[in-house]
Design an enzyme around this catalytic site. Structure first.
Site, PDB file in Angstrom:
ATOM      1  N   CYS A 141       0.841  -1.200   0.000  1.00 15.22           N
ATOM      2  CA  CYS A 141       0.000   0.000   0.000  1.00 15.22           C
ATOM      3  C   CYS A 141       0.877   1.252   0.000  1.00 15.22           C
ATOM      4  CB  CYS A 141      -0.899  -0.033   1.228  1.00 15.22           C
ATOM      5  SG  CYS A 141      -1.841   1.471   1.453  1.00 15.22           S
ATOM      6  N   CYS A 144      -0.211   4.081   2.283  1.00 12.82           N
ATOM      7  CA  CYS A 144       0.024   3.829   3.723  1.00 12.82           C
ATOM      8  C   CYS A 144       1.499   4.049   4.062  1.00 12.82           C
ATOM      9  CB  CYS A 144      -0.317   2.403   4.112  1.00 12.82           C
ATOM     10  SG  CYS A 144      -1.857   1.800   3.485  1.00 12.82           S
ATOM     11  N   ASP A 145       2.391   3.555   3.211  1.00 14.97           N
ATOM     12  CA  ASP A 145       3.806   3.474   3.585  1.00 14.97           C
ATOM     13  C   ASP A 145       4.743   4.344   2.744  1.00 14.97           C
ATOM     14  OD1 ASP A 145       3.082   1.573   5.481  1.00 14.97           O
ATOM     15  OD2 ASP A 145       3.182  -0.044   4.010  1.00 14.97           O
TER      16      ASP A 145
END
Ligand code: NAP
Length: 327
Positions: A141, A144-145
């Protein structure tokens, strides 16, 4: 006997809280049924990881996946849907009138009808050490990261819409973004995304390339070895992060043996409706449709709700008729 006399917790239990599940719940609760949504691990589903959704109708300015799902939940709550935070461990569909849902915490819930809307999860590459380096260089993701890779080099494996969205997103923060795609062309990707991709100077595309190996040093990812499929040449890309975007697998493991599925775990449903092979059990969203789009999932959530409503009405009518015959 009437449906009212059968012991059950809800008229309909919806398993999953993505766009399919929330839409289905909203329709059924609005139609007057007692409905619960079992949210699963992430309330709102996978889309809550998307920073920007720009193709859901009625949001011309785009909206974050998190905000979109918060609005869907709000709308479901308005019609008194019960939200149950939990993960389904097992189901028992053997009894026609009382379908049992067993949660990981041991709680058991009973409903007359069930809608399965459990969505899908990122597919794994299946290469050595993949599991070990998740969160230590490997991610599924970018939104997300991606933040952890500011001014660093990253690679993305995959050649679908998700991979290109991730590349566009990461190109804003990473130094270099390598796209490793096993095919010669990006034939699955929307043209608008491809056009945007080719304007970016820090994106390097490796087509017909296969990821062969992770390069690591002392528990840290340092690179990936790729092989050009035509020439057979190998190359090591020095990257700090690897984002895997090679599609999704349906979240249906807990349904194995309980419902008809294909080999990949997609639920087989009646082609014209959301009905599965088990009467009173319906499926919608990524678990049952090949077009994995938000608006499609929401649309099929509505179809599953209408099918479930029709089923409940028919059942009630049958019971009433039987009662009349018996009296
Ligand atoms: P996808 O369309 O299935 O694409 C998966 C990609 O990964 C393909 O390029 C595939 O290669 C590659 N791949 C599969 N297995 C692989 C492996 N083992 N090793 C290397 N590469 C592998 O999946 P997706 O991109 O996640 O998209 C899923 C659905 O969501 C699609 O319907 C997509 O349109 C939709 N989506 C829509 C949006 C949007 O906003 N419009 C955004 C994201 C996703 P091949 O091409 O060679 O098969």
């Amino acid at each position: 006997m009437s449906l009212q006399n059968i012991k059950r917790d809800y008229d309909v239990i919806i398993i999953g809280s993505g766009p399919a599940g929330f839409t289905s719940s909203m329709y059924l609760a609005r139609a007057g049924y007692k409905v619960a949504v079992i949210t699963g691990e992430i309330k709102g589903g996978e889309i809550t990881n998307s920073l920007e959704v720009e193709n859901f109708p009625a949001f011309p300015e785009a909206i974050s996946g998190f905000d979109l799902m918060a609005k869907m939940e709000q709308q479901a709550l308005k019609f008194k849907v019960t939200m149950i935070n939990g993960i389904v461990k097992d189901v028992d569909f053997d009894d026609f009138f009382t379908k049992k849902i067993i949660l990981e915490n041991g709680e058991e819930l009973i409903a007359t009808a069930v809608v399965i809307a459990t969505g899908s999860s990122p597919r794994r590459l299946g290469i050595p050490n993949e599991q070990q380096y998740i969160g230590r260089g490997i991610s599924y993701c970018a939104t997300c990261d991606g933040f952890f890779y500011k001014d660093k080099n990253v690679a993305i494996v995959g050649g679908g819409n998700t991979a290109i969205y991730e590349a566009l997103y990461l190109s804003n923060m990473a130094k270099t973004v390598h796209i490793i795609h096993r095919n010669a062309t990006f034939n699955r990707v929307e043209n608008i995304l491809i056009e945007r991709l080719y304007t970016l100077s820090n994106v390097k595309i490796h087509t017909l390339s296969q990821l062969e190996e992770l390069k690591t040093d002392n528990g840290t990812l340092t690179g990936v070895k790729i092989k050009q499929k035509v020439t057979g040449e190998t190359e090591t890309l020095d990257v700090d992060g690897l984002f895997v975007a090679i599609g999704q697998v349906p979240n249906t493991l807990f349904l194995r043996g309980k419902i008809y599925m294909d080999e990949a775990g997609n639920i087989i449903r009646n082609p014209d409706t959301s009905a599965t092979n088990v009467e009173g059990v319906f499926a919608c969203g990524d678990v049952a449709h090949k077009y994995r789009q938000l608006v499609v999932a929401a649309g099929y959530g509505a179809i599953a709700a209408l099918d479930a409503e029709h089923y409940l009405r028919k059942l009630e009518a049958q019971i009433a008729r039987q009662k009349q015959i018996n009296s």
